[in-house]
Design a protein around this motif. Structure first.
Motif, mmCIF file in Angstrom:
data_model
loop_
_atom_site.group_PDB
_atom_site.id
_atom_site.type_symbol
_atom_site.label_atom_id
_atom_site.label_comp_id
_atom_site.label_asym_id
_atom_site.label_seq_id
_atom_site.Cartn_x
_atom_site.Cartn_y
_atom_site.Cartn_z
ATOM 1 N N GLY B 115 41.600 25.601 62.652
ATOM 2 C CA GLY B 115 40.407 25.346 63.194
ATOM 3 C C GLY B 115 40.068 25.668 64.650
ATOM 4 N N ILE B 116 41.024 26.120 65.318
ATOM 5 C CA ILE B 116 40.705 26.513 66.789
ATOM 6 C C ILE B 116 39.868 27.468 66.995
ATOM 7 C CG2 ILE B 116 41.705 27.230 68.944
ATOM 8 C CD1 ILE B 116 44.209 25.565 68.178
ATOM 9 N N ALA B 117 38.763 27.507 67.456
ATOM 10 C CA ALA B 117 37.824 28.614 67.630
ATOM 11 C C ALA B 117 38.394 29.626 68.581
ATOM 12 C CB ALA B 117 36.429 28.163 68.062
ATOM 13 N N GLY B 118 38.261 30.776 68.293
ATOM 14 C CA GLY B 118 38.734 31.968 69.236
ATOM 15 C C GLY B 118 40.086 32.245 69.204
ATOM 16 N N LEU B 119 40.949 31.556 68.124
ATOM 17 C CA LEU B 119 42.469 31.549 67.980
ATOM 18 C C LEU B 119 42.677 33.042 67.590
ATOM 19 C CD1 LEU B 119 44.996 30.394 68.593
ATOM 20 C CD2 LEU B 119 44.935 29.774 66.501
ATOM 21 N N ASP B 120 43.376 33.939 68.302
ATOM 22 C CA ASP B 120 43.829 35.236 67.549
ATOM 23 C C ASP B 120 44.987 35.064 67.059
ATOM 24 O OD1 ASP B 120 44.181 38.538 69.451
ATOM 25 O OD2 ASP B 120 44.689 37.701 67.255
ATOM 26 N N ARG B 121 45.170 34.960 65.706
ATOM 27 C CA ARG B 121 46.305 34.886 64.931
ATOM 28 C C ARG B 121 47.379 35.936 65.266
ATOM 29 N NH1 ARG B 121 46.561 31.599 60.171
ATOM 30 N NH2 ARG B 121 44.398 30.142 60.158
ATOM 31 N N SER B 122 46.980 36.985 65.476
ATOM 32 C CA SER B 122 47.895 38.137 65.610
ATOM 33 C C SER B 122 48.696 37.931 67.010
ATOM 34 C CB SER B 122 47.198 39.367 65.671
ATOM 35 O OG SER B 122 46.271 39.616 67.070
ATOM 36 N N ARG B 123 48.129 37.183 67.839
ATOM 37 C CA ARG B 123 48.805 36.879 69.122
ATOM 38 C C ARG B 123 49.362 35.460 69.335
ATOM 39 N NH1 ARG B 123 50.834 41.015 70.583
ATOM 40 N NH2 ARG B 123 51.285 40.025 72.635
ATOM 41 N N LEU B 124 49.423 35.005 67.902
ATOM 42 C CA LEU B 124 49.638 33.578 68.050
ATOM 43 C C LEU B 124 51.292 33.110 68.248
ATOM 44 C CD1 LEU B 124 49.147 30.420 67.651
ATOM 45 C CD2 LEU B 124 49.177 30.818 65.104
ATOM 46 N N LEU B 125 51.564 32.416 69.097
ATOM 47 C CA LEU B 125 52.989 31.872 69.003
ATOM 48 C C LEU B 125 52.682 30.368 69.157
ATOM 49 C CD1 LEU B 125 54.498 33.643 72.281
ATOM 50 C CD2 LEU B 125 55.008 34.157 70.026
ATOM 51 N N LEU B 126 53.241 29.632 68.073
ATOM 52 C CA LEU B 126 53.410 28.489 67.832
ATOM 53 C C LEU B 126 54.637 27.775 68.416
ATOM 54 C CD1 LEU B 126 51.629 26.005 66.198
ATOM 55 C CD2 LEU B 126 53.432 26.416 64.402
ATOM 56 N N PHE B 127 54.240 26.822 69.479
ATOM 57 C CA PHE B 127 55.513 26.284 70.143
ATOM 58 C C PHE B 127 55.402 24.612 69.851
ATOM 59 C CE2 PHE B 127 56.097 28.813 74.396
ATOM 60 C CZ PHE B 127 56.255 30.040 73.507
ATOM 61 N N GLY B 128 56.772 24.241 70.071
ATOM 62 C CA GLY B 128 56.652 22.671 69.856
ATOM 63 C C GLY B 128 58.261 22.304 70.424
ATOM 64 N N GLY B 129 58.612 21.141 70.372
ATOM 65 C CA GLY B 129 59.927 20.699 70.293
ATOM 66 C C GLY B 129 60.458 20.933 69.079
ATOM 67 N N TRP B 130 62.015 21.356 69.256
ATOM 68 C CA TRP B 130 62.687 21.593 67.931
ATOM 69 C C TRP B 130 62.984 20.289 67.237
ATOM 70 C CZ3 TRP B 130 68.834 22.393 68.540
ATOM 71 C CH2 TRP B 130 69.334 21.356 69.566
ATOM 72 N N GLU B 131 63.098 19.200 67.785
ATOM 73 C CA GLU B 131 63.144 17.909 67.277
ATOM 74 C C GLU B 131 62.128 17.123 68.002
ATOM 75 O OE1 GLU B 131 67.633 17.504 65.727
ATOM 76 O OE2 GLU B 131 66.987 16.023 67.374
ATOM 77 N N SER B 132 62.139 15.836 67.585
ATOM 78 C CA SER B 132 61.144 14.874 68.557
ATOM 79 C C SER B 132 62.175 13.928 68.740
ATOM 80 C CB SER B 132 60.064 14.382 67.813
ATOM 81 O OG SER B 132 60.243 13.462 66.622
ATOM 82 N N ALA B 133 61.820 12.848 69.857
ATOM 83 C CA ALA B 133 62.385 11.964 70.516
ATOM 84 C C ALA B 133 62.266 10.643 69.281
ATOM 85 C CB ALA B 133 62.188 11.557 71.529
ATOM 86 N N SER B 134 61.307 10.948 68.497
ATOM 87 C CA SER B 134 60.830 9.684 67.493
ATOM 88 C C SER B 134 61.496 10.030 66.258
ATOM 89 C CB SER B 134 59.578 9.722 67.332
ATOM 90 O OG SER B 134 58.799 11.168 66.957
ATOM 91 N N ARG B 135 61.030 11.095 65.411
ATOM 92 C CA ARG B 135 61.784 11.185 64.002
ATOM 93 C C ARG B 135 62.946 12.109 64.340
ATOM 94 N NH1 ARG B 135 58.043 14.369 62.372
ATOM 95 N NH2 ARG B 135 56.568 12.840 61.411
ATOM 96 N N GLY B 136 62.969 12.977 65.293
ATOM 97 C CA GLY B 136 64.321 13.730 65.659
ATOM 98 C C GLY B 136 64.775 14.421 64.164
ATOM 99 N N ALA B 137 64.004 15.204 63.660
ATOM 100 C CA ALA B 137 64.001 15.802 62.273
ATOM 101 C C ALA B 137 64.233 17.294 62.341
ATOM 102 C CB ALA B 137 63.202 15.410 61.385
ATOM 103 N N CYS B 138 63.397 18.030 63.332
ATOM 104 C CA CYS B 138 63.402 19.296 63.261
ATOM 105 C C CYS B 138 62.819 19.882 61.931
ATOM 106 C CB CYS B 138 64.709 20.170 63.846
ATOM 107 S SG CYS B 138 64.723 21.966 63.734
ATOM 108 N N SER B 139 61.858 19.353 61.615
ATOM 109 C CA SER B 139 61.133 19.727 60.243
ATOM 110 C C SER B 139 59.717 19.988 60.071
ATOM 111 C CB SER B 139 61.731 18.707 59.299
ATOM 112 O OG SER B 139 61.137 17.327 59.249
ATOM 113 N N THR B 140 58.897 19.753 61.126
ATOM 114 C CA THR B 140 57.446 19.508 61.218
ATOM 115 C C THR B 140 56.761 21.162 61.442
ATOM 116 O OG1 THR B 140 57.598 17.260 62.061
ATOM 117 C CG2 THR B 140 55.714 18.567 62.057
ATOM 118 N N LEU B 141 57.358 21.568 62.501
ATOM 119 C CA LEU B 141 57.123 23.047 63.026
ATOM 120 C C LEU B 141 56.916 23.819 61.874
ATOM 121 C CD1 LEU B 141 57.979 23.710 66.698
ATOM 122 C CD2 LEU B 141 55.712 23.189 65.798
#
Lengths: 337, 268, 558
Positions: B115-141
Motif C-alpha cells: 500500500g505504500i504510495a509511490g513505491l517502485d516495485r522494480s527497484r524494491l529492496l526489502l530489508f530487515g533483520g534476518w532474525e529478531s531478538a524476540s521470535r528469533g526465527a528468520c521466517s517473517t521476511l
C-alpha cells in the motif's frame, strides 16, 4: 495421522551430513507415513544411505542448479517435493541453506513454519515443537492446527540415524528453476585463522580481562593472543568472545587480532552448541551467559571469586591466573615428540 | 541508480532487561512488557542503517521503515531511532511479541508495503533483520517477500555491494564463520541482515527533527494490526532452570588447575 | 552561526522540565518568535538513553503534579499507587558495628529490654506533619516520566530527544545564547575518530536548565555567574535504592510507606515503599556530612535490606532494579542564580529539593510549572524573555509558592546533625514543628580520610536480592554506555591525584566505575558509570570534571 516429509540437502559427495542424519530419526519417530525428500547435485548416495529407514517414498530434485545454497532454486525444489508428497508435516535440519528457503515455501503453501526447534514430539497424536524465544531466555512448547507445518530442527538435539544402507527407489522430480542469482563461492573471515568451529567439543571464551593490565601493571596482549591461539590449536576448540572484548576492537584498543564480532557469544552474538565450554577472564554477566544456553558443561577461570560464574552459572570456577593456567594447559595438550 | 528500500522491523526489549514469561488468556507474553524500555530490534536496526547508507550513495532512493508494534512504545523508540538516519515511517499498531505468528506478521507487513504510495516495485529492496531478538526465527521476511512476488532472497547478510552494471553482490553468513558470495542481477530482492559492517550512526539532531515531521503524523495514522494467532497454541513457556552448584576452587597452583582442566577436556 | 534555532531549549528531562513542558503544552496558540507563523518551537535534550531512566525514591504529596494533571489516574501508570499507610521507624542495630554513640546504644538496649523493639525496630507512634505523605502517591519516577513524556511527544508541541547530552551553554558576553551538544565519534579523550560529529549548536531565546543536582550546564552557570550573597550548595547526599519483587507470602498493602532512621548508621535515613503488584522500593540516603566513605553506600544498602524489620519482607525477594543519584541537600540555601539573560533554572539544580520533608520531585515539577506560566505570560504580552522580565514573572511566582515557604522552613533544619545524631534529630523536629523559627546550628565538618567499615559482616550473596555490586549494576541498573563519546569524568591534575591519600572518588563511586590505578590518576570506566555525580562532590581537591555523558542506567523502574 500426519504425512511427514523429511527434507535434506546433500553434501558435495551426494550423501547426508550429520545434521540431516540427526533429523531423520526425529521425523521417523513422529509415527506418520514418512516420505524422504532430497535436494542436491546428486542424491542417490543419500537415498541409499538411508534406504532402510522405513520411508514410503524417496523423492529427489537433482541437478547442478541445486548444488548451491540459493533461495530461488531451493525454494522451487522444495515446493515441488512438498506438493508431490502432499505432506502435512515437513521436518528438515536447521541449516543456513534451509532456513533461507523453507519459510518461503511455507508462505507459498499457506503453511506455517517454526525454526530453531530443539525438539519435536507427539503426544496424543498431536505434534509439539520446542524452541527458544527472546535470545534463549525462555523455552516454549507449541502446537499448531495449520498444515502444512514446516519444522527446522537444530543440529545437536537428536542422536543421529545409524541404520544400514541399501538401495532406495528414488523418484526424481523434474524442476526447471528460474533465478537471477549466481553463487560465486565462499569467503573465509578476514582473520588469519579460522577460529569458529561449530563442531568443536569445546567452546573457549576469551573475555576482556585478557587485554587488561595484569599483576605486574602491564597489559600482555601479544602473549594473550599467542596463548589463546595455541589453546585453540592444541584443543581444537572454537573461539568465543564477550561483547566487551569484541567492542574494544571497535575503539582502537589493544586487542586480539583473532577476535571479530562473529566470535561474540551472547547478546547480539551467537548461541553455539558445544558439549563443554571454558570461560577465561570473563566476568560472567547475564547477557553474555545467555549465549551459553546450549553449552552443557561449563567451567571458568577468573581471578575474581565473586564473578558471575561463581553463582550458579558455571559448574566449576577456578580462581586463578588464566595466563598461567592456559600456558600450562597448552603444554599438557601439545602432542609429545 | 536509485532504490526503493523498505525496512521491516519491530521493537524488542532493551538487551539487558530481565525477561520473564507469563501465560495469559491470549497466550504467553512478557511480564511487565509495557514497562520494559524498548529498542528497535538490533538486526533490523542494522538493516535500517545499511538502507540509509545505500540510499545516501544512490541518489533518488527512498527509505521506509515499516514497523508493527504497540504505538506508544514505537513512539518511544522513534525518539532515539529518528536521530540516526533519514527514513519515512509506516506504523502498524499491534503486538511486537515474539510469541506472535510470523505468517500473520508477514501478511500484515506485506499488505502495508503493497500500500505504500509511490513505491517502485522494480527497484524494491526489502530489508530487515534476518532474525529478531524476540521470535528469533528468520521466517517473517520470506513471507513478506513471497506475498510481494520477490523470488530472490538472502539471509544473514553482512555486505551488499552494488556493481556498476546494477547487479548486487551479497555476502551471507553460513556455517563455520564463513560467508557465501552471491551475485543477484538486480532488484527486487529481499535481504535479511545480520550485523553488517557499518558502525551505529551518530545521533543527528537535524535528522531527528526532519524525521519527526513525518513520524509523528505516521504514528497518529497507524492502523491496527491484529495478530490473532489462529491455530497456534502454546502449551508452556518457561525460563530455564539455570542455577548450577558451582564448585569454587581457590588456592590451587596453576599447574594443578591446568591438569584438572586437561583431564576434563580430554575426558568424555 | 548556529546549526539550529528554536524558541526554547530545555536541558534535561526530569520532573522539573516535565512540569515546564506539560504546562506549556496545555497553553494552546503560542506563536514562535524565531519562526513567525509557526507554533512555538520547543526542544528538549536529555542525556540518558531514554526519558524513563530517572531515579528517585518517589513518594510524593503530589500537590503540584495533581494541579497540573487533575485527571491523573495512578492505575494508568505502572508502579503508581496512592499512599495508604505511613510509618516512621527507628531501627536499632542488631549487629553492633554501627558508629552510634553510647547513648544510642543504651536506648537500643532499653528498647529491647522492654520489648518495644521487636525486629530490632521501634515504630514511632507519631509521624511529624512535615514528613507525612498521606493523600499522596507512591510512584516510579521512570514510569511517571515515561507517561508524561509520551503524552508530550504525542501532543506535538515539543520534541524530546533522549540520548543527546548537552555539553555546555553557549555563553557570549554574559548572555546565554543556547546550548552546544556533545561531540560524537570521539575517543575516550575527546579526539575525533571514525564517524566524528561535532556537537550541534542550538540557539534559543531562552535556555531552560533542568539538568538536575549535578547537571553540567547548571554548574557551568554557577561558575559563570557568582552565587547570590550567602548562598552556597554545600550539603549533598547520595540516594541509592533497589526495586524488588516481594515473595508471594508477604502481605503488605500497596501504598505502604515506611521512613526509617538509625540504621545502618545513625546518619543514614532510609525508605521502603510498596508499589502495586508485589513490588517494593527500598533505599537509603548517605549524606555528605556522614563521616564515612560513600562508596560503601552499596554495602550499607545491603545491610539496610537485611535489617530484621525489613528482611522479614525482603528475605526471598528478587532484585528488579537498582539506581543511585546525588541530592542537593542545601535546598534553599543552595539556590543559585535562578534567571539571567537567556536562561532560567528549574528543579533540583535550582535548589528546590526539601531535605526536611525528604521530597524533591513535586517541588521540581512545580518550579517547572512556575517558569512555564511566566514564559507563556511574557509570550502572550509580547514581552522579551530577558532577565528583568523573568525575574518578575518567574521569581515572583516561585517566591509566593508553597515550594519556597517550605524551603525556608527546611533551611536550617538538618544543621544539628553536624553536631551529632541527637542534636540533629531534635533540630529537625524543632525546625519542622516551629516552621523553621528554631533550629540547632552546625557547620559541616571537613571530609576525613577513608575509614574502613569495622565489624560489618560479609554479605551472604543469594543471587536474588543480595548480589555483588557489579551484578546489581548489570541486572538491576542494566548499566550500559554507547561508544563514540569522550569520558565524561576526567581528572585534571595528575600530581594532585598522586598526592591524594584517600581517593574518596574510588571509595564512593556508585557503579565502581572509578577504580584505583596504582598511585596515579584513578581509572574511569564509562560503561559502569550511572552518572550519580558523587565523585564530583567527594573530591576535596576539586580535581575532577564531571560532564553530561551518554548512557548510564537503563532501567525504567526506579
Amino acid at each position: 495421522m500426519e504425512r511427514v516429509l523429511f527434507l535434506a540437502h546433500t553434501e558435495p559427495d551426494g550423501r547426508l551430513g550429520k545434521a540431516a542424519l540427526e533429523t531423520l530419526p526425529a521425523a521417523l519417530a513422529l509415527g506418520g507415513e514418512t516420505v524422504i525428500g532430497l535436494v542436491g547435485p546428486s542424491t542417490a548416495p543419500a537415498a541409499d544411505q538411508i534406504a532402510a529407514c522405513g520411508a514410503v517414498r524417496f523423492l529427489a530434485v537433482e541437478g547442478a542448479e541445486f548444488a548451491v545454497s540459493r533461495y530461488a532454486t531451493d525454494r522451487q525444489a522444495v515446493e515441488a517435493l512438498c506438493r508431490e508428497s502432499a505432506a502435512t508435516l515437513i521436518l528438515a535440519p536447521h541449516s543456513s541453506r534451509w532456513v533461507r528457503a523453507l519459510p518461503g515455501v511455507s508462505a507459498r503453501l499457506n503453511g506455517r513454519v517454526d525454526t530453531h526447534a530443539t525438539a519435536i514430539s507427539v503426544v496424543n497424536e498431536v505434534p509439539a515443537v520446542t524452541r527458544w524465544f527472546y535470545r534463549q531466555r525462555m523455552e516454549g512448547v507449541l502446537t499448531r492446527a495449520q498444515r502444512p507445518w514446516f519444522v527446522l530442527l537444530e543440529p545437536g538435539c537428536h542422536p543421529a540415524w545409524t541404520g544400514p544402507g541399501g538401495c532406495a527407489a528414488l523418484e526424481l522430480l523434474r524442476v526447471e528453476p528460474a533465478t537471477r542469482t549466481i553463487v560465486t563461492g565462499l569467503r573465509a573471515s578476514q582473520a588469519g585463522e579460522q577460529t569458529i568451529r561449530p563442531d568443536a567439543p569445546l567452546l573457549f571464551v576469551a573475555g576482556a580481562g585478557w587485554t587488561k593490565k595484569q599483576a605486574d601493571g602491564v597489559a600482555h596482549v601479544e602473549e594473550a593472543e599467542r596463548l589463546i591461539l595455541d589453546m585453540l590449536r592444541a584443543s581444537g576448540a572454537s573461539l568465543g568472545g564477550s561483547k566487551s572484548l569484541v567492542d574494544l576492537s571497535g575503539e582502537g584498543q589493544a586487542v586480539l587480532a583473532c577476535m571479530t564480532h562473529l566470535n561474540q557469544i551472547g547478546q547480539t552474538g551467537s548461541t553455539p552448541r558445544h558439549p563443554k565450554g571454558l570461560s577465561t577472564c570473563c566476568h560472567g554477566e547475564e547477557p553474555h551467559v545467555v549465549g551459553w544456553r546450549f553449552i552443557t558443561e561449563r567451567r571458568a577461570i577468573n581471578l575474581d571469586p565473586n564473578c558471575g560464574w561463581a553463582r550458579g552459572k558455571a559448574d566449576v570456577l577456578y580462581v586463578a591466573d588464566a595466563f598461567a593456567v592456559v600456558r600450562e594447559v597448552n603444554r599438557l595438550l601439545e602432542p609429545r615428540p | 541508480m536509485s532504490f526503493s528500500i523498505v525496512v521491516c522491523g519491530s521493537i524488542v526489549p532493551d538487551p539487558l532487561q530481565t525477561l520473564e514469561p507469563v501465560m495469559g488468556p491470549n497466550g504467553p507474553a512478557l511480564k511487565n512488557e509495557i514497562m520494559l524500555p524498548a529498542v528497535l530490534d538490533p538486526w533490523a536496526a542494522h538493516a535500517l542503517f545499511e538502507a540509509a547508507h545505500l540510499a545516501a550513495e544512490s541518489p533518488g532512493s527512498r527509505v521506509w521503515l515499516v514497523s508493527l508494534a504497540p504505538k506508544a512504545k514505537l513512539q518511544q523508540v522513534m525518539m532515539t531511532m529518528a536521530q540516526k538516519a533519514p527514513f519515512e515511517l509506516l506504523a502498524l499498531d499491534g503486538p511486537a511479541s515474539g510469541f506472535s505468528d510470523s505468517a500473520e506478521t508477514a501478511s500484515a507487513l506485506a499488505d502495508a508495503v503493497a500500500g505504500i504510495a509511490g513505491l517502485d516495485r522494480s527497484r524494491l529492496l526489502l530489508f530487515g533483520g534476518w532474525e529478531s531478538a524476540s521470535r528469533g526465527a528468520c521466517s517473517t521476511l520470506q513471507g513478506v517477500g513471497e506475498r510481494l512476488g520477490i523470488g530472490e532472497q538472502f539471509f544473514g547478510v553482512d555486505t551488499l555491494t552494488v556493481h556498476p552494471d546494477g547487479s548486487l553482490e551479497i555476502l551471507e553468513r553460513v556455517e563455520g564463520g564463513r560467508h557465501q558470495v552471491s551475485v543477484c542481477a538486480g532488484p527486487p530482492a529481499v535481504l535479511g541482515w545480520a550485523t553488517g559492517n557499518l558502525p551505529e550512526p551518530r545521533n543527528h539532531p537535524q535528522t531527528g527533527m526532519a524525521n519527526m515531521r513525518q513520524i509523528l503524523p505516521a504514528l497518529q495514522r497507524a492502523t491496527a494490526a491484529r495478530l490473532p494467532g489462529t491455530g497456534l497454541c502454546y502449551q508452556s513457556v518457561t525460563p530455564p532452570q539455570q542455577m548450577r552448584q558451582t564448585r569454587i576452587v581457590k588456592n590451587l597452583p596453576p599447574e594443578e588447575v591446568a591438569r584438572e582442566i586437561v583431564a576434563w577436556i580430554t575426558g568424555d | 552561526m548556529s546549526d539550529l534555532e528554536v524558541d526554547l531549549v530545555c536541558v534535561g528531562f526530569g520532573p522539573a522540565t516535565a512540569g515546564f513542558l506539560t504546562t506549556l503544552s496545555q497553553t494552546p496558540g503560542l506563536e514562535s518568535r524565531v519562526a513567525p507563523g509557526m507554533p512555538l518551537q520547543v526542544i528538549c535534550y536529555e542525556r540518558a538513553e531514554d526519558i524513563s531512566f530517572g531515579v528517585s525514591g518517589l513518594v510524593t504529596r503530589g500537590r503540584g503534579i495533581r494541579a497540573s494533571l487533575p485527571d491523573l489516574d495512578p492505575t494508568a501508570i505502572p508502579l503508581a499507587t496512592p499512599v495508604t499507610h505511613e510509618k516512621l521507624v527507628y531501627l536499632a542495630d542488631p549487629i553492633g558495628a554501627s558508629r552510634r554513640g553510647p547513648a544510642l546504644r543504651h536506648i537500643d538496649r532499653w528498647l529491647r529490654s522492654v520489648d518495644l523493639a521487636r525486629e530490632w525496630a521501634f515504630e514511632l507512634p507519631y509521624t511529624p506533619p512535615f514528613l507525612r505523605k498521606h493523600g499522596g502517591l507512591v510512584m516510579s519516577l521512570g514510569q511517571f516520566l515515561q507517561h508524561v513524556g509520551g503524552s508530550l511527544m504525542a501532543s506535538g508541541t515539543v520534541q524530546i530527544w533522549p540520548a543527546m547530552p548537552v555539553a555546555e551553554a553557549v555563553l557570549e558576553d554574559g548572555l546565554v545564547r543556547g546550548v552546544r551538544l556533545t561531540d560524537q565519534g570521539v575517543d575516550r579523550r575527546g579526539q575525533p575518530e571514525a564517524g566524528y560529529l561535532p556537537g550541534l549548536e542550538v540557539r534559543a531565546l531562552l535556555t531552560v536548565v533542568g539538568d538536575g543536582p549535578v547537571g553540567a550546564v547548571g554548574r557551568q552557570l554557577e561558575a559563570a555567574f557568582p552565587w547570590p550573597e550567602g548562598q552556597r550548595q554545600k550539603e549533598w547526599a547520595l540516594g541509592m535504592k533497589m526495586v524488588a519483587e516481594l515473595p508471594d507470602d508477604v502481605d503488605l498493602a500497596a501504598g505502604t510507606v515506611i521512613h526509617t532512621l538509625g540504621f545502618p548508621e545513625p546518619e543514614i535515613f532510609g525508605f521502603f515503599y510498596v508499589h502495586p503488584g508485589r513490588v517494593a522500593t527500598a533505599g537509603i540516603f548517605v549524606p555528605s556530612w556522614f563521616l564515612s566513605p560513600v562508596r560503601t553506600a552499596y554495602r550499607y544498602l545491603q545491610h539496610f535490606l537485611m535489617h530484621p524489620y525489613l528482611w522479614r519482607y525482603l528475605e526471598r525477594a528478587r532484585l528488579r532494579s537498582w539506581g543511585a543519584k546525588s541530592l542537593r541537600e542545601s535546598g534553599r540555601r543552595g539556590e543559585p542564580v535562578l534567571v539571567g539573560e537567556g536562561f532560567a533554572r528549574i528543579g533540583e539544580g535550582s535548589g528546590s529539593t526539601n531535605a526536611l520533608t525528604g521530597s524533591g520531585v513535586d517541588e521540581a515539577w512545580t518550579t517547572g510549572v512556575q517558569l512555564a506560566e511566566a514564559v507563556t505570560a511574557l509570550l502572550r504580552d509580547g514581552a522579551p524573555l530577558d532577565r528583568a522580565h523573568l525575574e518578575t514573572a518567574y521569581l515572583e511566582r516561585r517566591r509566593g509558592s508553597w515550594v519556597d515557604r517550605e524551603a525556608h522552613i527546611a533551611e536550617r533544619a538538618r544543621d544539628g546533625f553536624h553536631r551529632g545524631f541527637f542534636p540533629g534529630l531534635i533540630g529537625m523536629a524543632l525546625a519542622g514543628l516551629t516552621q523553621g523559627r528554631i533550629a540547632i546550628p552546625g557547620e559541616p565538618r571537613p571530609m576525613p580520610s577513608t575509614i574502613d567499615a569495622r565489624g560489618w559482616p560479609a554479605i551472604p550473596y543469594d543471587g536474588r536480592i543480595l548480589l555483588s555490586h557489579q551484578d546489581a549494576l548489570l541486572l538491576g541498573g542494566k548499566v550500559q554506555a554507547p561508544p563514540g563519546y569522550a569520558d565524561h569524568v576526567r581528572f585534571l591534575d595528575a600530581s594532585v591525584c598522586a598526592r591524594c591519600g584517600t581517593h574518596l572518588c574510588v571509595e564512593m563511586c556508585s557503579g565502581q566505575a572509578i577504580t584505583a590505578n596504582g598511585d596515579g590518576v584513578p581509572a574511569f570506566d564509562r560503561e559502569k558509570c550511572v552518572h550519580c555525580g558523587a565523585c564530583l562532590w567527594n573530591c576535596e581537591a576539586h580535581n575532577l570534571v564531571f560532564q553530561a555523558g551518554a548512557g548510564g542506567l537503563h532501567s525504567s523502574e526506579n
